[in-house]
Design a protein around this motif. Structure first.
Motif, PDB file in Angstrom:
ATOM      1  N   GLN A   1       0.866  -1.179   0.000  1.00 53.20           N
ATOM      2  CA  GLN A   1       0.000   0.000   0.000  1.00 53.20           C
ATOM      3  C   GLN A   1       0.900   1.226   0.000  1.00 53.20           C
ATOM      4  OE1 GLN A   1      -3.480  -0.405   0.083  1.00 53.20           O
ATOM      5  NE2 GLN A   1      -3.460   1.720  -0.556  1.00 53.20           N
ATOM      6  N   THR A   2       1.076   1.867  -1.157  1.00 50.22           N
ATOM      7  CA  THR A   2       1.982   3.011  -1.259  1.00 50.22           C
ATOM      8  C   THR A   2       1.251   4.342  -1.247  1.00 50.22           C
ATOM      9  OG1 THR A   2       1.952   2.865  -3.669  1.00 50.22           O
ATOM     10  CG2 THR A   2       3.751   1.732  -2.524  1.00 50.22           C
ATOM     11  N   ARG A   3      -0.060   4.312  -1.467  1.00 50.61           N
ATOM     12  CA  ARG A   3      -0.857   5.539  -1.475  1.00 50.61           C
ATOM     13  C   ARG A   3      -1.904   5.448  -0.368  1.00 50.61           C
ATOM     14  NH1 ARG A   3      -2.566   4.790  -7.247  1.00 50.61           N
ATOM     15  NH2 ARG A   3      -0.944   3.259  -7.510  1.00 50.61           N
ATOM     16  N   SER A   4      -2.901   6.293  -0.432  1.00 47.99           N
ATOM     17  CA  SER A   4      -3.925   6.293   0.616  1.00 47.99           C
ATOM     18  C   SER A   4      -4.728   4.993   0.592  1.00 47.99           C
ATOM     19  CB  SER A   4      -4.841   7.502   0.457  1.00 47.99           C
ATOM     20  OG  SER A   4      -5.526   7.431  -0.774  1.00 47.99           O
ATOM     21  N   ALA A   5      -5.439   4.729   1.648  1.00 48.87           N
ATOM     22  CA  ALA A   5      -6.140   3.463   1.821  1.00 48.87           C
ATOM     23  C   ALA A   5      -7.234   3.235   0.784  1.00 48.87           C
ATOM     24  CB  ALA A   5      -6.731   3.385   3.219  1.00 48.87           C
ATOM     25  N   ASP A   6      -7.789   4.305   0.213  1.00 47.22           N
ATOM     26  CA  ASP A   6      -8.847   4.119  -0.774  1.00 47.22           C
ATOM     27  C   ASP A   6      -8.309   3.893  -2.193  1.00 47.22           C
ATOM     28  OD1 ASP A   6      -7.935   6.710  -1.011  1.00 47.22           O
ATOM     29  OD2 ASP A   6      -9.894   7.546  -1.500  1.00 47.22           O
ATOM     30  N   GLU A   7      -6.991   3.896  -2.362  1.00 47.70           N
ATOM     31  CA  GLU A   7      -6.351   3.617  -3.655  1.00 47.70           C
ATOM     32  C   GLU A   7      -5.940   2.149  -3.711  1.00 47.70           C
ATOM     33  OE1 GLU A   7      -5.740   5.804  -6.214  1.00 47.70           O
ATOM     34  OE2 GLU A   7      -6.766   7.402  -5.125  1.00 47.70           O
ATOM     35  N   PRO A   8      -5.853   1.566  -4.909  1.00 44.67           N
ATOM     36  CA  PRO A   8      -5.425   0.157  -4.993  1.00 44.67           C
ATOM     37  C   PRO A   8      -3.952   0.001  -4.607  1.00 44.67           C
ATOM     38  CG  PRO A   8      -5.652   1.090  -7.188  1.00 44.67           C
ATOM     39  CD  PRO A   8      -6.174   2.120  -6.224  1.00 44.67           C
ATOM     40  N   MET A   9      -3.603  -1.204  -4.208  1.00 48.10           N
ATOM     41  CA  MET A   9      -2.216  -1.500  -3.826  1.00 48.10           C
ATOM     42  C   MET A   9      -1.329  -1.477  -5.068  1.00 48.10           C
ATOM     43  SD  MET A   9      -2.742  -4.495  -1.030  1.00 48.10           S
ATOM     44  CE  MET A   9      -1.225  -4.278  -0.161  1.00 48.10           C
ATOM     45  N   THR A  10      -0.045  -1.168  -4.872  1.00 48.40           N
ATOM     46  CA  THR A  10       0.928  -1.195  -5.955  1.00 48.40           C
ATOM     47  C   THR A  10       1.571  -2.574  -5.980  1.00 48.40           C
ATOM     48  OG1 THR A  10       1.359   1.150  -5.620  1.00 48.40           O
ATOM     49  CG2 THR A  10       2.984  -0.069  -6.894  1.00 48.40           C
ATOM     50  N   ILE A  11       1.697  -3.153  -7.165  1.00 51.19           N
ATOM     51  CA  ILE A  11       2.329  -4.468  -7.310  1.00 51.19           C
ATOM     52  C   ILE A  11       3.751  -4.252  -7.832  1.00 51.19           C
ATOM     53  CG2 ILE A  11       2.227  -6.731  -8.397  1.00 51.19           C
ATOM     54  CD1 ILE A  11      -0.784  -6.254  -8.818  1.00 51.19           C
ATOM     55  N   PHE A  12       4.725  -4.755  -7.090  1.00 50.40           N
ATOM     56  CA  PHE A  12       6.129  -4.671  -7.468  1.00 50.40           C
ATOM     57  C   PHE A  12       6.571  -6.043  -7.960  1.00 50.40           C
ATOM     58  CE2 PHE A  12       5.534  -1.268  -4.463  1.00 50.40           C
ATOM     59  CZ  PHE A  12       6.236  -0.223  -5.032  1.00 50.40           C
ATOM     60  N   TYR A  13       7.288  -6.059  -9.073  1.00 49.97           N
ATOM     61  CA  TYR A  13       7.776  -7.304  -9.665  1.00 49.97           C
ATOM     62  C   TYR A  13       9.295  -7.288  -9.719  1.00 49.97           C
ATOM     63  CZ  TYR A  13       3.022  -7.930 -11.492  1.00 49.97           C
ATOM     64  OH  TYR A  13       1.666  -8.083 -11.627  1.00 49.97           O
ATOM     65  N   ARG A  14       9.882  -8.486  -9.673  1.00 53.61           N
ATOM     66  CA  ARG A  14      11.321  -8.656  -9.916  1.00 53.61           C
ATOM     67  C   ARG A  14      11.491  -9.916 -10.743  1.00 53.61           C
ATOM     68  NH1 ARG A  14      15.523 -10.195  -5.465  1.00 53.61           N
ATOM     69  NH2 ARG A  14      15.390 -12.175  -6.510  1.00 53.61           N
ATOM     70  N   CYS A  15      12.227  -9.797 -11.831  1.00 52.63           N
ATOM     71  CA  CYS A  15      12.440 -10.929 -12.733  1.00 52.63           C
ATOM     72  C   CYS A  15      13.102 -12.069 -11.973  1.00 52.63           C
ATOM     73  CB  CYS A  15      13.301 -10.506 -13.918  1.00 52.63           C
ATOM     74  SG  CYS A  15      13.608 -11.823 -15.102  1.00 52.63           S
ATOM     75  N   GLN A  16      12.603 -13.299 -12.215  1.00 57.33           N
ATOM     76  CA  GLN A  16      13.151 -14.465 -11.524  1.00 57.33           C
ATOM     77  C   GLN A  16      14.495 -14.898 -12.120  1.00 57.33           C
ATOM     78  OE1 GLN A  16      10.752 -18.025 -11.655  1.00 57.33           O
ATOM     79  NE2 GLN A  16      11.231 -18.495  -9.526  1.00 57.33           N
ATOM     80  N   ASN A  17      14.802 -14.442 -13.323  1.00 52.62           N
ATOM     81  CA  ASN A  17      16.093 -14.727 -13.958  1.00 52.62           C
ATOM     82  C   ASN A  17      17.177 -13.971 -13.177  1.00 52.62           C
ATOM     83  OD1 ASN A  17      18.333 -14.990 -15.578  1.00 52.62           O
ATOM     84  ND2 ASN A  17      17.366 -14.208 -17.435  1.00 52.62           N
ATOM     85  N   SER A  18      18.077 -14.688 -12.513  1.00 54.69           N
ATOM     86  CA  SER A  18      19.076 -14.044 -11.643  1.00 54.69           C
ATOM     87  C   SER A  18      20.052 -13.157 -12.414  1.00 54.69           C
ATOM     88  CB  SER A  18      19.847 -15.095 -10.847  1.00 54.69           C
ATOM     89  OG  SER A  18      20.521 -15.972 -11.730  1.00 54.69           O
ATOM     90  N   LYS A  19      20.256 -13.419 -13.706  1.00 57.59           N
ATOM     91  CA  LYS A  19      21.151 -12.575 -14.511  1.00 57.59           C
ATOM     92  C   LYS A  19      20.498 -11.241 -14.852  1.00 57.59           C
ATOM     93  CE  LYS A  19      23.619 -16.435 -16.512  1.00 57.59           C
ATOM     94  NZ  LYS A  19      23.888 -17.226 -17.697  1.00 57.59           N
ATOM     95  N   CYS A  20      19.186 -11.213 -14.888  1.00 58.50           N
ATOM     96  CA  CYS A  20      18.454  -9.986 -15.235  1.00 58.50           C
ATOM     97  C   CYS A  20      18.040  -9.226 -13.966  1.00 58.50           C
ATOM     98  CB  CYS A  20      17.225 -10.330 -16.071  1.00 58.50           C
ATOM     99  SG  CYS A  20      16.165  -8.906 -16.448  1.00 58.50           S
ATOM    100  N   ALA A  21      17.216  -9.846 -13.115  1.00 56.67           N
ATOM    101  CA  ALA A  21      16.710  -9.262 -11.863  1.00 56.67           C
ATOM    102  C   ALA A  21      16.089  -7.877 -12.046  1.00 56.67           C
ATOM    103  CB  ALA A  21      17.799  -9.234 -10.803  1.00 56.67           C
ATOM    104  N   HIS A  22      15.530  -7.639 -13.226  1.00 54.64           N
ATOM    105  CA  HIS A  22      14.879  -6.354 -13.523  1.00 54.64           C
ATOM    106  C   HIS A  22      13.683  -6.156 -12.592  1.00 54.64           C
ATOM    107  CE1 HIS A  22      13.391  -2.955 -15.748  1.00 54.64           C
ATOM    108  NE2 HIS A  22      12.247  -3.582 -16.011  1.00 54.64           N
ATOM    109  N   ARG A  23      13.472  -4.903 -12.140  1.00 49.69           N
ATOM    110  CA  ARG A  23      12.347  -4.592 -11.264  1.00 49.69           C
ATOM    111  C   ARG A  23      11.420  -3.616 -11.966  1.00 49.69           C
ATOM    112  NH1 ARG A  23      16.186  -3.023  -6.406  1.00 49.69           N
ATOM    113  NH2 ARG A  23      16.730  -1.620  -8.063  1.00 49.69           N
ATOM    114  N   TRP A  24      10.129  -3.814 -11.798  1.00 51.47           N
ATOM    115  CA  TRP A  24       9.138  -2.895 -12.327  1.00 51.47           C
ATOM    116  C   TRP A  24       7.911  -2.926 -11.441  1.00 51.47           C
ATOM    117  CZ3 TRP A  24      10.030  -7.731 -14.149  1.00 51.47           C
ATOM    118  CH2 TRP A  24       8.948  -8.549 -14.432  1.00 51.47           C
ATOM    119  N   LYS A  25       6.986  -2.000 -11.680  1.00 48.89           N
ATOM    120  CA  LYS A  25       5.787  -1.949 -10.845  1.00 48.89           C
ATOM    121  C   LYS A  25       4.562  -1.721 -11.718  1.00 48.89           C
ATOM    122  CE  LYS A  25       6.120   2.945  -9.794  1.00 48.89           C
ATOM    123  NZ  LYS A  25       6.126   3.940  -8.764  1.00 48.89           N
ATOM    124  N   GLU A  26       3.424  -2.044 -11.146  1.00 51.02           N
ATOM    125  CA  GLU A  26       2.142  -1.875 -11.825  1.00 51.02           C
ATOM    126  C   GLU A  26       1.212  -1.069 -10.960  1.00 51.02           C
ATOM    127  OE1 GLU A  26      -0.420  -5.285 -12.835  1.00 51.02           O
ATOM    128  OE2 GLU A  26       1.015  -5.550 -14.459  1.00 51.02           O
TER     129      GLU A  26
END
Length: 108
Positions: free
Chosen positions: A83-108
């Motif tokens: 929960q990165t914003r106020s309680a009435d906003e949807p939660m933010t989903i954070f991703y990290r690539c499972q490929n250990s050579k990449c490990a790229h991070r992004w959010k939705e």
């Protein structure tokens, strides 16, 4: 920029003097003429995304999903919801690539 009086140690304030602006001590009356422009810039250190998300150990308990990495196209990624914003906003989903050579991070 914060300057202090060399006589009593009180912080100096900017006031209009007889000829120009000057730093003046409200405690003892000490004055320091301002002879050139005074500037100050402070750039705060931005936190790394891992610090914000709870450190490197936060990903140890993350769940795995079939989300495609936008960088390397690996078909699995770890994810967490925060929960990165106020309680009435949807939660933010954070991703990290499972490929250990990449490990790229992004959010939705």
């Amino acid at each position: 920029m914060l300057l202090f009086c060399s006589v009593c140690g009180t912080s100096l304030s900017v006031e209009e003097g007889s000829a120009s602006l000057e730093f003046k001590c409200q405690g003892c009356g000490y004055t320091l003429p301002i002879s050139k422009p005074v500037t100050s810039r402070v750039y705060p250190r931005l936190k790394d995304l891992d610090e914000v998300l709870g450190g490197p150990s936060a990903w140890e308990n993350a769940q795995v999903t079939e989300e495609r990495c936008p960088r390397c196209s690996h078909n699995k990624a770890y994810f967490m919801q925060l929960q990165t914003r106020s309680a009435d906003e949807p939660m933010t989903i954070f991703y990290r690539c499972q490929n250990s050579k990449c490990a790229h991070r992004w959010k939705e």
